[in-house]
Design a protein around this motif. Structure first.
Motif, short mmCIF file in Angstrom:
data_model
loop_
_atom_site.label_atom_id
_atom_site.label_comp_id
_atom_site.label_asym_id
_atom_site.label_seq_id
_atom_site.Cartn_x
_atom_site.Cartn_y
_atom_site.Cartn_z
N LYS A 1 53.62 32.90 53.76
CA LYS A 1 53.60 31.83 54.75
C LYS A 1 53.03 32.40 56.04
O LYS A 1 53.52 33.41 56.55
N ALA A 2 52.01 31.76 56.56
CA ALA A 2 51.37 32.25 57.78
C ALA A 2 52.36 32.19 58.95
O ALA A 2 53.07 31.20 59.11
N ASN B 1 48.09 32.82 40.94
CA ASN B 1 49.05 33.12 42.00
C ASN B 1 48.39 33.24 43.37
O ASN B 1 49.06 33.55 44.36
N GLY B 2 47.09 32.99 43.45
CA GLY B 2 46.39 33.04 44.72
C GLY B 2 45.61 34.32 44.96
O GLY B 2 44.82 34.40 45.91
N TYR C 1 52.98 40.97 52.04
CA TYR C 1 52.32 41.59 50.89
C TYR C 1 52.52 40.69 49.68
O TYR C 1 53.31 40.96 48.79
N ARG C 2 51.78 39.58 49.73
CA ARG C 2 51.82 38.57 48.70
C ARG C 2 50.39 38.32 48.20
O ARG C 2 49.42 38.53 48.93
N PRO C 3 50.24 37.84 46.97
CA PRO C 3 48.90 37.74 46.38
C PRO C 3 47.95 36.82 47.14
O PRO C 3 46.75 37.08 47.18
N GLU C 4 48.48 35.76 47.76
CA GLU C 4 47.60 34.83 48.48
C GLU C 4 47.05 35.45 49.76
O GLU C 4 46.09 34.92 50.35
N THR D 1 37.88 34.52 56.64
CA THR D 1 37.85 33.31 55.81
C THR D 1 38.59 33.44 54.49
O THR D 1 38.82 32.43 53.81
N GLY D 2 38.91 34.66 54.07
CA GLY D 2 39.51 34.87 52.76
C GLY D 2 38.51 34.95 51.64
O GLY D 2 38.88 35.13 50.48
#
Length: 442
Positions: A243-244, A38-39, A209-212, A399-400
Motif C-alpha cells: 500500500k503506497a 501477484n503483481g 518488500y512486496r511483489p507489486e 512508472t513501474g
C-alpha cells in the motif's frame, strides 16, 4: 500432479515479447516482460557480454516513502539488513562469493536497488537466493542493533562532507512538508534512535518488500524460456499487500528564499541556486524541455560555463542538476566560487543567463546537438549488462515499467527552441527559487 502444477504456473504468469530493434525504437535491445498474478514484473533483456548476467531488483521505495515521524533513514537501513540472510541461506555473502558474483546495493530518495553480476550458469541459484531474501528475510534483534550501530558510524563519517552538508541545507530550505526534506541516511536523531526500532523494522519490510512494489531486470546472456520458468517458480508464491504511503505534497512556493549557511570546515564558497520543478513524466514536453535547458544553459558546453570556468576562471566548477524525480523536486545550478568576494557577482551571472533563456529562443543547432548528445549518451552508456539494467532504472522507478522510455525519447526529439524558452519562463522563476550560499565558518 505434475501436469496440474505446470498448469498453475502457466496461469500465474503472462509474457509479452517486445522486438526493440526496430527503426522506430530507441532502446536497442530485445526484451520480454514477465508479469505474475501477484503483481511482480520482470524484464528479460538480451544484452551485454556472452556468458554473463546482471540481476537488478528495483524496490520502488526510498527515503521519500518514510512518512512516519522519527523513522527517516529506514529505506537505507534496510538496504543493509537485506544482506543478513534467511533461514534457507543464512550467509548471503558466502553464498554469492562462491559464485564469484559481484553484489551491491544503493538507496536513493525514490528507490532502493540490489544488484548482482555473475556468470550465466548461476542463473537459477541467483533467482533462488534473491527471491528468498525478498520474501523470507530473517534477522535477530542483536544483529539489528549491530547494523544500527554501523549506520550511525556511516552517518558520522560523512556528516561533515561538504556536499552532503550542502544537500541537507538545501532540502531543509526547500521542503517543509514533503519527505524529500530528509536525505536517504535520515535525520541524525532518527539514526541514533534506530537500535530501538526492531519491531518497526519488521513492519517496514512487510509493507514495502512486496511483489507489486518490486521490478526485476535481468540483462545479459541467458535463455528466456528458462528465466521465465524460474521466475514463475520462485516468485509466484510471494504474497501481495503493498500500500503506497500517504506522502504529503509540498505546498507551492510563493517567494524567493535566500539562505547563507556556515560550513564547519575548510571550503571555497559554494553557491546553489535551486528552482521548484515538476515530477518526471516521459510525455510532459515542458518537463523534458526543462531537463534539456539545464544542459544548454549551464552544462559544460554552455556559454556561461565557458566564460566562468574556462575563460575567466572565477568558478572552479559549474554543475547543473536538472534531472527530475518521481515527485516534484528542484533543479539546481551549483558553482564553487574561487574568490569569496565574487559570490554575488557569480549569482548575478546565473540570473542573467536565466533571463536570456526566458527572453530569447535557444540556438537551433545548439539545441539539436544537445538533444543528440543526451540520446546517444544514453545509448553509448549501455556497454555492459549492468549498464543496460541501470540505464532503464529511472523510467521503471517513475512508472513501474520500462516501455515509457520510448515515450521519453519521442518527447525529447520533439523539443523546439520555443519549448526551451517556455520551460525557462515556467520553472526558472524567482518565486520558486531557493538560493543557498555555503561559506567557510570563521
Amino acid at each position: 500432479m505434475r501436469f496440474f502444477a505446470a498448469a498453475v504456473l502457466l496461469a500465474a504468469v503472462s509474457v509479452s515479447s517486445v522486438a526493440a530493434q526496430t527503426k522506430a525504437s530507441v532502446f536497442p535491445f530485445p526484451y520480454e516482460v514477465v508479469q505474475l498474478e501477484n503483481g511482480f514484473r520482470a524484464y528479460l533483456i538480451k544484452a551485454g557480454a556472452p556468458g554473463q548476467i546482471a540481476y537488478v531488483s528495483i524496490v520502488r521505495t526510498g527515503s521519500r516513502d518514510e512518512v512516519e515521524p522519527g523513522k527517516s533513514g529506514f529505506a537505507h537501513f534496510f538496504e543493509h539488513m537485506m544482506f543478513r540472510g534467511t533461514a534457507k541461506y543464512p550467509h548471503y555473502d558466502a553464498e554469492t562469493t562462491k559464485m564469484g558474483a559481484f553484489r551491491n546495493a544503493s538507496t536513493w530518495p525514490d528507490q532502493t536497488a540490489y544488484y548482482l553480476v555473475a556468470n550465466t550458469e548461476y542463473l537459477e541459484k541467483i533467482i533462488d537466493i534473491e527471491s528468498d531474501r525478498f520474501q523470507n528475510l530473517k534477522y535477530a534483534e542483536p544483529d539489528f542493533r549491530t547494523e544500527a550501530g554501523a549506520i550511525l558510524g556511516e552517518y558520522q563519517q560523512g556528516a561533515r562532507e561538504p556536499q552532503r552538508w550542502l544537500n541537507e541545507k538545501v532540502r531543509e530550505a526547500v521542503f517543509q512538508k514533503h519527505t524529500y526534506r530528509h536525505t536517504t541516511i535520515g535525520f541524525e536523531a532518527d539514526v541514533r534512535a534506530m537500535p530501538n526500532a526492531y519491531e518497526y523494522s519488521k513492519s517496514f519490510y512487510e509493507r514495502f518488500y512486496r511483489p507489486e512494489n518490486v521490478v526485476l531486470v535481468i540483462a545479459g546472456d541467458f535463455d528466456n524460456a528458462t528465466a521465465r520458468q524460474l521466475i514463475t517458480k520462485y516468485y509466484s508464491g510471494w504474497k501481495p499487500g503493498y500500500k503506497a504511503p500517504p506522502i504529503e505534497a509540498e505546498p507551492p512556493q510563493t517567494a524567493p528564499r535566500d539562505v547563507t549557511v556556515k560550513y564547519p570546515g575548510r571550503t571555497l564558497p559554494i553557491l546553489s541556486v535551486n528552482y521548484r520543478a515538476p515530477e518526471w513524466n516521459p510525455t510532459d514536453k515542458t518537463g523534458v524541455a526543462l531537463e534539456v535547458l539545464g544542459q544548454v544553459a549551464f552544462g559544460p558546453n554552455s556559454a556561461l560555463s565557458r566564460k566562468l570556468v574556462l575563460e575567466e576562471r572565477r568558478v572552479q566548477h559549474l554543475l547543473p542538476a536538472f534531472g527530475l524525480s518521481r515527485d516534484p523536486y528542484v533543479v539546481s545550478v551549483q558553482a564553487m566560487v574561487s574568490d569569496p568576494a565574487d559570490v554575488k557577482a557569480v549569482e548575478s551571472e546565473i540570473a542573467a543567463a536565466v533571463k536570456r533563456f526566458q527572453g530569447t529562443p535557444v540556438d537551433a543547432k545548439l539545441l539539436a546537438d544537445t538533444k543528440s548528445s543526451l540520446k546517444y549518451g544514453f545509448l553509448m552508456g549501455m556497454e555492459t549488462a549492468q549498464d543496460v539494467a541501470f540505464a532503464v532504472m529511472q523510467v521503471i522507478v517513475a512508472t513501474g515499467r520500462l516501455e515509457p522510455v520510448e515515450d521519453y525519447y519521442k518527447t525529447l526529439e520533439a523539443i523546439t527552441p520555443e519549448d526551451i524558452r517556455e520551460a525557462a519562463r515556467k520553472f526558472l522563476v524567482d518565486t520558486g527559487r531557493t538560493t543557498i550560499t555555503m561559506v567557510q565558518e570563521g
